[in-house]
Design a protein around this motif. Structure first.
Motif, PDB file in Angstrom:
ATOM      1  N   VAL A 139       0.849  -1.194   0.000  1.00  0.00           N
ATOM      2  CA  VAL A 139       0.000   0.000   0.000  1.00  0.00           C
ATOM      3  C   VAL A 139       0.884   1.243   0.000  1.00  0.00           C
ATOM      4  O   VAL A 139       1.723   1.424   0.879  1.00  0.00           O
ATOM      5  CB  VAL A 139      -0.960   0.009   1.208  1.00  0.00           C
ATOM      6  CG1 VAL A 139      -1.704   1.335   1.297  1.00  0.00           C
ATOM      7  CG2 VAL A 139      -1.941  -1.150   1.101  1.00  0.00           C
ATOM      8  N   ARG A 140       0.706   2.077  -1.015  1.00  0.00           N
ATOM      9  CA  ARG A 140       1.491   3.305  -1.132  1.00  0.00           C
ATOM     10  C   ARG A 140       0.753   4.499  -0.543  1.00  0.00           C
ATOM     11  O   ARG A 140       1.353   5.383   0.048  1.00  0.00           O
ATOM     12  CB  ARG A 140       1.814   3.577  -2.599  1.00  0.00           C
ATOM     13  CG  ARG A 140       2.723   4.799  -2.782  1.00  0.00           C
ATOM     14  CD  ARG A 140       3.029   5.069  -4.231  1.00  0.00           C
ATOM     15  NE  ARG A 140       1.877   5.750  -4.804  1.00  0.00           N
ATOM     16  CZ  ARG A 140       1.497   5.637  -6.068  1.00  0.00           C
ATOM     17  NH1 ARG A 140       2.146   4.861  -6.894  1.00  0.00           N
ATOM     18  NH2 ARG A 140       0.456   6.290  -6.513  1.00  0.00           N
ATOM     19  N   GLN A 141      -0.587   4.531  -0.703  1.00  0.00           N
ATOM     20  CA  GLN A 141      -1.343   5.712  -0.284  1.00  0.00           C
ATOM     21  C   GLN A 141      -2.798   5.344  -0.044  1.00  0.00           C
ATOM     22  O   GLN A 141      -3.329   4.436  -0.693  1.00  0.00           O
ATOM     23  CB  GLN A 141      -1.247   6.765  -1.394  1.00  0.00           C
ATOM     24  CG  GLN A 141      -2.014   8.030  -1.142  1.00  0.00           C
ATOM     25  CD  GLN A 141      -1.879   8.998  -2.324  1.00  0.00           C
ATOM     26  OE1 GLN A 141      -1.032   8.832  -3.189  1.00  0.00           O
ATOM     27  NE2 GLN A 141      -2.731   9.990  -2.345  1.00  0.00           N
ATOM     28  N   THR A 142      -3.424   6.046   0.883  1.00  0.00           N
ATOM     29  CA  THR A 142      -4.867   5.910   1.083  1.00  0.00           C
ATOM     30  C   THR A 142      -5.495   7.299   1.121  1.00  0.00           C
ATOM     31  O   THR A 142      -4.829   8.293   1.421  1.00  0.00           O
ATOM     32  CB  THR A 142      -5.213   5.184   2.408  1.00  0.00           C
ATOM     33  OG1 THR A 142      -4.781   5.982   3.506  1.00  0.00           O
ATOM     34  CG2 THR A 142      -4.596   3.803   2.472  1.00  0.00           C
ATOM     35  N   GLU A 143      -6.764   7.327   0.812  1.00  0.00           N
ATOM     36  CA  GLU A 143      -7.552   8.550   0.926  1.00  0.00           C
ATOM     37  C   GLU A 143      -8.922   8.128   1.417  1.00  0.00           C
ATOM     38  O   GLU A 143      -9.524   7.204   0.856  1.00  0.00           O
ATOM     39  CB  GLU A 143      -7.643   9.239  -0.435  1.00  0.00           C
ATOM     40  CG  GLU A 143      -8.291  10.595  -0.384  1.00  0.00           C
ATOM     41  CD  GLU A 143      -8.227  11.294  -1.745  1.00  0.00           C
ATOM     42  OE1 GLU A 143      -9.229  11.964  -2.081  1.00  0.00           O
ATOM     43  OE2 GLU A 143      -7.216  11.155  -2.449  1.00  0.00           O
ATOM     44  N   THR A 144      -9.404   8.788   2.448  1.00  0.00           N
ATOM     45  CA  THR A 144     -10.657   8.377   3.094  1.00  0.00           C
ATOM     46  C   THR A 144     -11.724   9.454   2.914  1.00  0.00           C
ATOM     47  O   THR A 144     -11.458  10.635   3.147  1.00  0.00           O
ATOM     48  CB  THR A 144     -10.422   8.109   4.593  1.00  0.00           C
ATOM     49  OG1 THR A 144      -9.409   7.117   4.721  1.00  0.00           O
ATOM     50  CG2 THR A 144     -11.692   7.639   5.275  1.00  0.00           C
ATOM     51  N   HIS A 145     -12.910   9.021   2.523  1.00  0.00           N
ATOM     52  CA  HIS A 145     -14.048   9.916   2.340  1.00  0.00           C
ATOM     53  C   HIS A 145     -15.196   9.439   3.220  1.00  0.00           C
ATOM     54  O   HIS A 145     -15.581   8.264   3.148  1.00  0.00           O
ATOM     55  CB  HIS A 145     -14.503   9.925   0.880  1.00  0.00           C
ATOM     56  CG  HIS A 145     -13.472  10.444  -0.061  1.00  0.00           C
ATOM     57  ND1 HIS A 145     -13.400  11.758  -0.436  1.00  0.00           N
ATOM     58  CD2 HIS A 145     -12.444   9.818  -0.683  1.00  0.00           C
ATOM     59  CE1 HIS A 145     -12.383  11.926  -1.259  1.00  0.00           C
ATOM     60  NE2 HIS A 145     -11.788  10.756  -1.416  1.00  0.00           N
ATOM     61  N   LEU A 146     -15.755  10.342   4.016  1.00  0.00           N
ATOM     62  CA  LEU A 146     -16.915   9.996   4.826  1.00  0.00           C
ATOM     63  C   LEU A 146     -18.149   9.877   3.946  1.00  0.00           C
ATOM     64  O   LEU A 146     -18.310  10.631   2.984  1.00  0.00           O
ATOM     65  CB  LEU A 146     -17.170  11.056   5.893  1.00  0.00           C
ATOM     66  CG  LEU A 146     -16.117  11.175   6.986  1.00  0.00           C
ATOM     67  CD1 LEU A 146     -16.523  12.263   7.974  1.00  0.00           C
ATOM     68  CD2 LEU A 146     -15.895   9.860   7.692  1.00  0.00           C
ATOM     69  N   VAL A 147     -19.014   8.955   4.290  1.00  0.00           N
ATOM     70  CA  VAL A 147     -20.283   8.766   3.591  1.00  0.00           C
ATOM     71  C   VAL A 147     -21.367   9.417   4.446  1.00  0.00           C
ATOM     72  O   VAL A 147     -21.560   9.033   5.602  1.00  0.00           O
ATOM     73  CB  VAL A 147     -20.588   7.259   3.387  1.00  0.00           C
ATOM     74  CG1 VAL A 147     -21.982   7.070   2.813  1.00  0.00           C
ATOM     75  CG2 VAL A 147     -19.528   6.613   2.507  1.00  0.00           C
ATOM     76  N   PHE A 148     -22.041  10.405   3.905  1.00  0.00           N
ATOM     77  CA  PHE A 148     -23.112  11.076   4.638  1.00  0.00           C
ATOM     78  C   PHE A 148     -24.412  10.291   4.599  1.00  0.00           C
ATOM     79  O   PHE A 148     -25.172  10.266   5.554  1.00  0.00           O
ATOM     80  CB  PHE A 148     -23.361  12.483   4.090  1.00  0.00           C
ATOM     81  CG  PHE A 148     -22.218  13.431   4.321  1.00  0.00           C
ATOM     82  CD1 PHE A 148     -21.613  13.547   5.556  1.00  0.00           C
ATOM     83  CD2 PHE A 148     -21.749  14.209   3.289  1.00  0.00           C
ATOM     84  CE1 PHE A 148     -20.572  14.420   5.781  1.00  0.00           C
ATOM     85  CE2 PHE A 148     -20.703  15.094   3.489  1.00  0.00           C
ATOM     86  CZ  PHE A 148     -20.107  15.194   4.728  1.00  0.00           C
ATOM     87  N   GLU A 149     -24.684   9.673   3.465  1.00  0.00           N
ATOM     88  CA  GLU A 149     -25.954   8.962   3.291  1.00  0.00           C
ATOM     89  C   GLU A 149     -25.778   7.926   2.187  1.00  0.00           C
ATOM     90  O   GLU A 149     -25.023   8.134   1.249  1.00  0.00           O
ATOM     91  CB  GLU A 149     -27.045   9.961   2.886  1.00  0.00           C
ATOM     92  CG  GLU A 149     -28.410   9.377   2.722  1.00  0.00           C
ATOM     93  CD  GLU A 149     -29.455  10.432   2.338  1.00  0.00           C
ATOM     94  OE1 GLU A 149     -30.608  10.028   2.171  1.00  0.00           O
ATOM     95  OE2 GLU A 149     -29.118  11.624   2.197  1.00  0.00           O
ATOM     96  N   VAL A 150     -26.484   6.816   2.301  1.00  0.00           N
ATOM     97  CA  VAL A 150     -26.459   5.773   1.278  1.00  0.00           C
ATOM     98  C   VAL A 150     -27.889   5.535   0.815  1.00  0.00           C
ATOM     99  O   VAL A 150     -28.786   5.346   1.629  1.00  0.00           O
ATOM    100  CB  VAL A 150     -25.876   4.448   1.834  1.00  0.00           C
ATOM    101  CG1 VAL A 150     -25.940   3.353   0.781  1.00  0.00           C
ATOM    102  CG2 VAL A 150     -24.454   4.645   2.326  1.00  0.00           C
ATOM    103  N   ARG A 151     -28.069   5.565  -0.476  1.00  0.00           N
ATOM    104  CA  ARG A 151     -29.364   5.242  -1.064  1.00  0.00           C
ATOM    105  C   ARG A 151     -29.156   4.115  -2.057  1.00  0.00           C
ATOM    106  O   ARG A 151     -28.207   4.125  -2.823  1.00  0.00           O
ATOM    107  CB  ARG A 151     -29.969   6.439  -1.790  1.00  0.00           C
ATOM    108  CG  ARG A 151     -30.345   7.559  -0.865  1.00  0.00           C
ATOM    109  CD  ARG A 151     -31.025   8.664  -1.611  1.00  0.00           C
ATOM    110  NE  ARG A 151     -31.240   9.793  -0.702  1.00  0.00           N
ATOM    111  CZ  ARG A 151     -31.856  10.898  -1.049  1.00  0.00           C
ATOM    112  NH1 ARG A 151     -32.318  11.037  -2.292  1.00  0.00           N
ATOM    113  NH2 ARG A 151     -32.017  11.869  -0.188  1.00  0.00           N
ATOM    114  N   THR A 152     -30.067   3.178  -2.059  1.00  0.00           N
ATOM    115  CA  THR A 152     -30.008   2.091  -3.019  1.00  0.00           C
ATOM    116  C   THR A 152     -30.481   2.610  -4.366  1.00  0.00           C
ATOM    117  O   THR A 152     -31.507   3.283  -4.448  1.00  0.00           O
ATOM    118  CB  THR A 152     -30.880   0.915  -2.552  1.00  0.00           C
ATOM    119  OG1 THR A 152     -30.412   0.485  -1.277  1.00  0.00           O
ATOM    120  CG2 THR A 152     -30.815  -0.241  -3.538  1.00  0.00           C
ATOM    121  N   GLY A 153     -29.743   2.294  -5.399  1.00  0.00           N
ATOM    122  CA  GLY A 153     -30.096   2.731  -6.739  1.00  0.00           C
ATOM    123  C   GLY A 153     -31.221   1.903  -7.334  1.00  0.00           C
ATOM    124  O   GLY A 153     -31.641   0.888  -6.772  1.00  0.00           O
TER     125      GLY A 153
END
Length: 162
Positions: A139-153
């Motif tokens: 693993v060289r790098q990570t980037e983390t994004h918070l999920v505010f909401e999940v909706r099923t498509g």
């Protein structure tokens, strides 16, 4: 029968069955048949045939992650420093098997993997990345994004029959 051959043989009734089952996998055969105007025996036969053809591969339970103590979701993007087949497969297996990972995606582009995770809080998210992701030598790098909401498509059957 391979999925691509089964797909060519699906008719309107099959699509209706799949859409109804996608919306409620727990529906009884009787209720499903009634909803679609089919005889119960025909409905049961059709669903069984869809399973045998590999079109229906299983059913899933949806969990309320917050009620289970994991209200924080995130997408962790992972970039590798070495892309040998062995490294990629070994890491993919390890990441997918890590508790807290909801889905692991092997992707093309600048990143190599996306992890959809659920954790207890921000500290647990930090610890997850440090203990389970960045500890792998490739693993060289990570980037983390918070999920505010999940909706099923709508899915692939979303517009069928409408």
């Amino acid at each position: 029968m391979p999925l691509r051959n089964a797909q060519a043989n699906l008719d309107h009734v099959d699509h209706q069955l799949l859409k109804a089952l996608s919306e409620d996998a727990d529906v009884t055969n009787k209720a499903l048949a009634g909803r679609l105007g089919l005889a119960e025996s025909t409905c049961a036969y059709r669903v069984r045939a869809l399973r045998e053809a590999g079109v229906i591969t299983g059913t899933r339970v949806q969990l309320d992650l917050a009620l289970l103590g994991h209200p924080l979701q995130a997408i962790i993007m992972v970039r590798l420093g070495s892309h040998t087949m062995a490294n990629v497969n070994q890491l993919y297996d390890a990441l997918a098997a890590t508790p807290g990972v909801l889905q692991a995606f092997h992707v093309a582009g600048a990143d190599d993997f996306y992890l959809h995770v659920a954790v207890e809080n921000a500290e647990a998210l930090r610890d997850f990345v440090l203990r389970h992701v960045t500890t792998h030598r490739v693993v060289r790098q990570t980037e983390t994004h918070l999920v505010f909401e999940v909706r099923t498509g709508a899915g692939v059957l979303g517009s069928e029959g409408q």
